[in-house]
Design a protein around this motif. Sequence first.
Motif, PDB file in Angstrom:
ATOM      1  N   PRO A  73     -43.673 -55.911  66.506  1.00 25.15           N
ATOM      2  CA  PRO A  73     -44.650 -55.386  67.368  1.00 25.15           C
ATOM      3  C   PRO A  73     -45.056 -56.467  68.649  1.00 25.15           C
ATOM      4  CG  PRO A  73     -44.765 -55.385  65.052  1.00 25.15           C
ATOM      5  CD  PRO A  73     -43.577 -56.342  65.294  1.00 25.15           C
ATOM      6  N   ARG A  74     -45.109 -57.614  68.810  1.00 30.88           N
ATOM      7  CA  ARG A  74     -45.090 -58.337  69.414  1.00 30.88           C
ATOM      8  C   ARG A  74     -44.005 -58.256  70.840  1.00 30.88           C
ATOM      9  NH1 ARG A  74     -46.183 -65.005  68.697  1.00 30.88           N
ATOM     10  NH2 ARG A  74     -47.512 -64.206  67.665  1.00 30.88           N
ATOM     11  N   PHE A  75     -42.626 -57.788  70.461  1.00 30.65           N
ATOM     12  CA  PHE A  75     -41.722 -58.061  71.328  1.00 30.65           C
ATOM     13  C   PHE A  75     -42.201 -56.332  71.663  1.00 30.65           C
ATOM     14  CE2 PHE A  75     -38.748 -60.685  68.983  1.00 30.65           C
ATOM     15  CZ  PHE A  75     -40.029 -62.022  68.722  1.00 30.65           C
ATOM     16  N   LEU A  76     -42.257 -55.560  71.341  1.00 34.62           N
ATOM     17  CA  LEU A  76     -42.149 -54.083  71.812  1.00 34.62           C
ATOM     18  C   LEU A  76     -42.581 -54.098  72.997  1.00 34.62           C
ATOM     19  CD1 LEU A  76     -41.617 -51.892  69.934  1.00 34.62           C
ATOM     20  CD2 LEU A  76     -43.822 -51.180  69.425  1.00 34.62           C
ATOM     21  N   PRO A  77     -43.696 -53.754  73.785  1.00 39.67           N
ATOM     22  CA  PRO A  77     -44.124 -53.978  75.059  1.00 39.67           C
ATOM     23  C   PRO A  77     -43.705 -54.247  76.196  1.00 39.67           C
ATOM     24  CG  PRO A  77     -45.670 -54.679  73.693  1.00 39.67           C
ATOM     25  CD  PRO A  77     -44.588 -54.497  72.999  1.00 39.67           C
ATOM     26  N   TYR A  78     -42.509 -55.439  75.622  1.00 33.79           N
ATOM     27  CA  TYR A  78     -41.782 -55.763  77.048  1.00 33.79           C
ATOM     28  C   TYR A  78     -39.813 -55.637  76.891  1.00 33.79           C
ATOM     29  CZ  TYR A  78     -45.962 -58.304  76.779  1.00 33.79           C
ATOM     30  OH  TYR A  78     -46.768 -58.531  76.632  1.00 33.79           O
ATOM     31  N   ALA A  79     -39.733 -55.212  75.494  1.00 30.10           N
ATOM     32  CA  ALA A  79     -37.906 -54.665  74.648  1.00 30.10           C
ATOM     33  C   ALA A  79     -38.133 -52.924  74.734  1.00 30.10           C
ATOM     34  CB  ALA A  79     -37.921 -55.283  73.569  1.00 30.10           C
ATOM     35  N   ILE A  80     -39.543 -52.319  74.296  1.00 30.97           N
ATOM     36  CA  ILE A  80     -39.126 -50.890  74.077  1.00 30.97           C
ATOM     37  C   ILE A  80     -37.947 -50.334  74.708  1.00 30.97           C
ATOM     38  CG2 ILE A  80     -40.670 -49.835  74.496  1.00 30.97           C
ATOM     39  CD1 ILE A  80     -41.118 -48.397  71.994  1.00 30.97           C
ATOM     40  N   GLY A  92     -27.911 -64.512  64.479  1.00 28.98           N
ATOM     41  CA  GLY A  92     -27.620 -63.323  64.618  1.00 28.98           C
ATOM     42  C   GLY A  92     -29.286 -61.955  64.998  1.00 28.98           C
ATOM     43  N   PHE A  93     -29.786 -62.823  63.801  1.00 31.37           N
ATOM     44  CA  PHE A  93     -30.837 -61.648  63.450  1.00 31.37           C
ATOM     45  C   PHE A  93     -31.626 -61.202  64.402  1.00 31.37           C
ATOM     46  CE2 PHE A  93     -29.705 -65.613  61.112  1.00 31.37           C
ATOM     47  CZ  PHE A  93     -29.136 -64.956  59.171  1.00 31.37           C
ATOM     48  N   ILE A  94     -32.352 -62.285  65.071  1.00 33.28           N
ATOM     49  CA  ILE A  94     -33.745 -61.032  66.373  1.00 33.28           C
ATOM     50  C   ILE A  94     -33.041 -59.949  67.406  1.00 33.28           C
ATOM     51  CG2 ILE A  94     -35.227 -62.001  68.290  1.00 33.28           C
ATOM     52  CD1 ILE A  94     -36.095 -62.814  66.276  1.00 33.28           C
ATOM     53  N   ALA A  95     -31.546 -60.488  67.541  1.00 36.12           N
ATOM     54  CA  ALA A  95     -31.217 -59.694  68.141  1.00 36.12           C
ATOM     55  C   ALA A  95     -30.575 -57.850  67.760  1.00 36.12           C
ATOM     56  CB  ALA A  95     -29.530 -60.461  68.488  1.00 36.12           C
ATOM     57  N   TYR A  96     -29.936 -58.235  66.325  1.00 32.60           N
ATOM     58  CA  TYR A  96     -29.894 -57.063  65.202  1.00 32.60           C
ATOM     59  C   TYR A  96     -31.997 -56.664  65.531  1.00 32.60           C
ATOM     60  CZ  TYR A  96     -29.456 -54.503  61.318  1.00 32.60           C
ATOM     61  OH  TYR A  96     -29.404 -53.322  60.348  1.00 32.60           O
ATOM     62  N   ALA A  97     -32.838 -57.488  65.093  1.00 29.80           N
ATOM     63  CA  ALA A  97     -33.662 -56.593  64.636  1.00 29.80           C
ATOM     64  C   ALA A  97     -34.030 -55.954  65.970  1.00 29.80           C
ATOM     65  CB  ALA A  97     -35.201 -57.407  64.362  1.00 29.80           C
ATOM     66  N   LEU A  98     -34.133 -56.705  67.428  1.00 26.36           N
ATOM     67  CA  LEU A  98     -34.264 -55.692  68.474  1.00 26.36           C
ATOM     68  C   LEU A  98     -33.556 -55.059  69.228  1.00 26.36           C
ATOM     69  CD1 LEU A  98     -34.494 -58.986  71.100  1.00 26.36           C
ATOM     70  CD2 LEU A  98     -36.305 -57.426  70.367  1.00 26.36           C
ATOM     71  N   SER A  99     -32.306 -53.983  68.593  1.00 24.64           N
ATOM     72  CA  SER A  99     -31.466 -53.367  69.123  1.00 24.64           C
ATOM     73  C   SER A  99     -32.346 -51.904  68.180  1.00 24.64           C
ATOM     74  CB  SER A  99     -30.226 -53.332  67.828  1.00 24.64           C
ATOM     75  OG  SER A  99     -30.510 -53.435  66.231  1.00 24.64           O
ATOM     76  N   PHE A 100     -33.101 -52.346  67.008  1.00 25.60           N
ATOM     77  CA  PHE A 100     -33.636 -50.687  66.894  1.00 25.60           C
ATOM     78  C   PHE A 100     -34.502 -50.147  67.767  1.00 25.60           C
ATOM     79  CE2 PHE A 100     -32.233 -52.885  62.938  1.00 25.60           C
ATOM     80  CZ  PHE A 100     -31.614 -51.653  61.844  1.00 25.60           C
ATOM     81  N   ILE A 101     -35.528 -51.233  68.722  1.00 23.28           N
ATOM     82  CA  ILE A 101     -36.018 -50.594  69.492  1.00 23.28           C
ATOM     83  C   ILE A 101     -35.497 -51.002  71.213  1.00 23.28           C
ATOM     84  CG2 ILE A 101     -38.265 -51.638  68.613  1.00 23.28           C
ATOM     85  CD1 ILE A 101     -38.523 -53.965  70.343  1.00 23.28           C
ATOM     86  N   TYR A 173     -39.169 -59.791  81.452  1.00 20.59           N
ATOM     87  CA  TYR A 173     -39.668 -60.885  80.926  1.00 20.59           C
ATOM     88  C   TYR A 173     -39.122 -61.662  79.808  1.00 20.59           C
ATOM     89  CZ  TYR A 173     -43.439 -57.599  82.466  1.00 20.59           C
ATOM     90  OH  TYR A 173     -44.878 -56.944  82.370  1.00 20.59           O
ATOM     91  N   LEU A 174     -38.944 -63.081  79.463  1.00 23.72           N
ATOM     92  CA  LEU A 174     -38.966 -63.640  78.908  1.00 23.72           C
ATOM     93  C   LEU A 174     -39.763 -64.174  77.756  1.00 23.72           C
ATOM     94  CD1 LEU A 174     -36.422 -66.548  79.019  1.00 23.72           C
ATOM     95  CD2 LEU A 174     -37.689 -67.773  81.117  1.00 23.72           C
TER      96      LEU A 174
END
Length: 239
Positions: A73-80, A92-101, A173-174
Motif C-alpha cells: 500500500p505504501r508503494f501503490l501511489p508511485y508504482a501502480i 526477490g520478495f519485494i519485486a514479486y510483490a510489486l509485480s501485482f500492482i 520515484y526512488l
Amino acid sequence: MISCPICSNGEIDYALQKNNYSFDSCKNCDFLFLNPMPDQNTLNKIYTEEDTKTKDGYKKASSRLRRAFIKLPRFLPYAINKNCMDFGCGGGFIAYALSFIAKSSSGVDINKKAIAYAKKRFGRVNYFNADFKKLLDSENQYDFVHSSELIEHVSDINLYMRVLENLVKKNGYLYITTPDLGHPKVPNNITEWDVLCPPIHVQHFTKKTVTKLFNKYGFEIIKFYKNKKPGLIFLSKKL
Ligand SMILES: [Zn+2]
C-alpha cells in the motif's frame, strides 16, 4: 582520503574504531564511513558468502514475503501501472510483490545464488544478475526504484548514486531504506550499536547526509517516513 566523499568540501576527522576497522566522519554532513574503504570485490565476497540461504531455500523466506506484501500500500501511489525495479533484490520478495500492482517488475542483485532462488521461486518478474558497472551502461529506466538496505554496503557511494541516477526516469520515484545514525535509539556510544558492524556495513547516514547526497544527484527528498526503529526510510523524486 582528505575530503568527504559526499560533500567534497566537508572536513573529515577520525571518529571511531570497531572490529579493527576505522571510521571517519564529516563535520559538514555527518557521513560516517570506513577509511580506508575496502574495495567492492572484497565486499562482494563477504556478501555472497553471507549465509542468506538455508537448505530449504532462503533464510526467513515466509516472513520476508509477508512483509513485502504488507508494504505494497505504501508503494501503490508511485508504482501502480508503472515500470518498477528492486535494486539489490536478494531473494526477490519485494519485486514479486510489486509485480501485482506494476506494469512491469524487475529485480537485480549482485548475488547470483539469490537471483537463482528468485527465478526458481517466483514468476512474473524479470530477475537478473548485474554489477554496478553493467547497470551504469544499462539503457533501461524505471518509474519506481526500490533499494532497501544496500546503500550502507557499497564501497563507492558516488558510483552507487550514479547507478540510481541512471536507473530512475525523470520524474520517477526512488524509495530507500538504510540504518539511521541520527535516530534517538542509537546508543550515545555508537560503537555499542549492533548495526555498526564493519565490514558488513561500511558507512552510515543521517537525514542531513542523505539530503545532501541525493540532492547532489538530482533527487529531491519528498518525505521521510516515521520509524520507531533506527532506520531511515525515505522517498525521493528525480527532478
Ligand atoms: Zn560531508
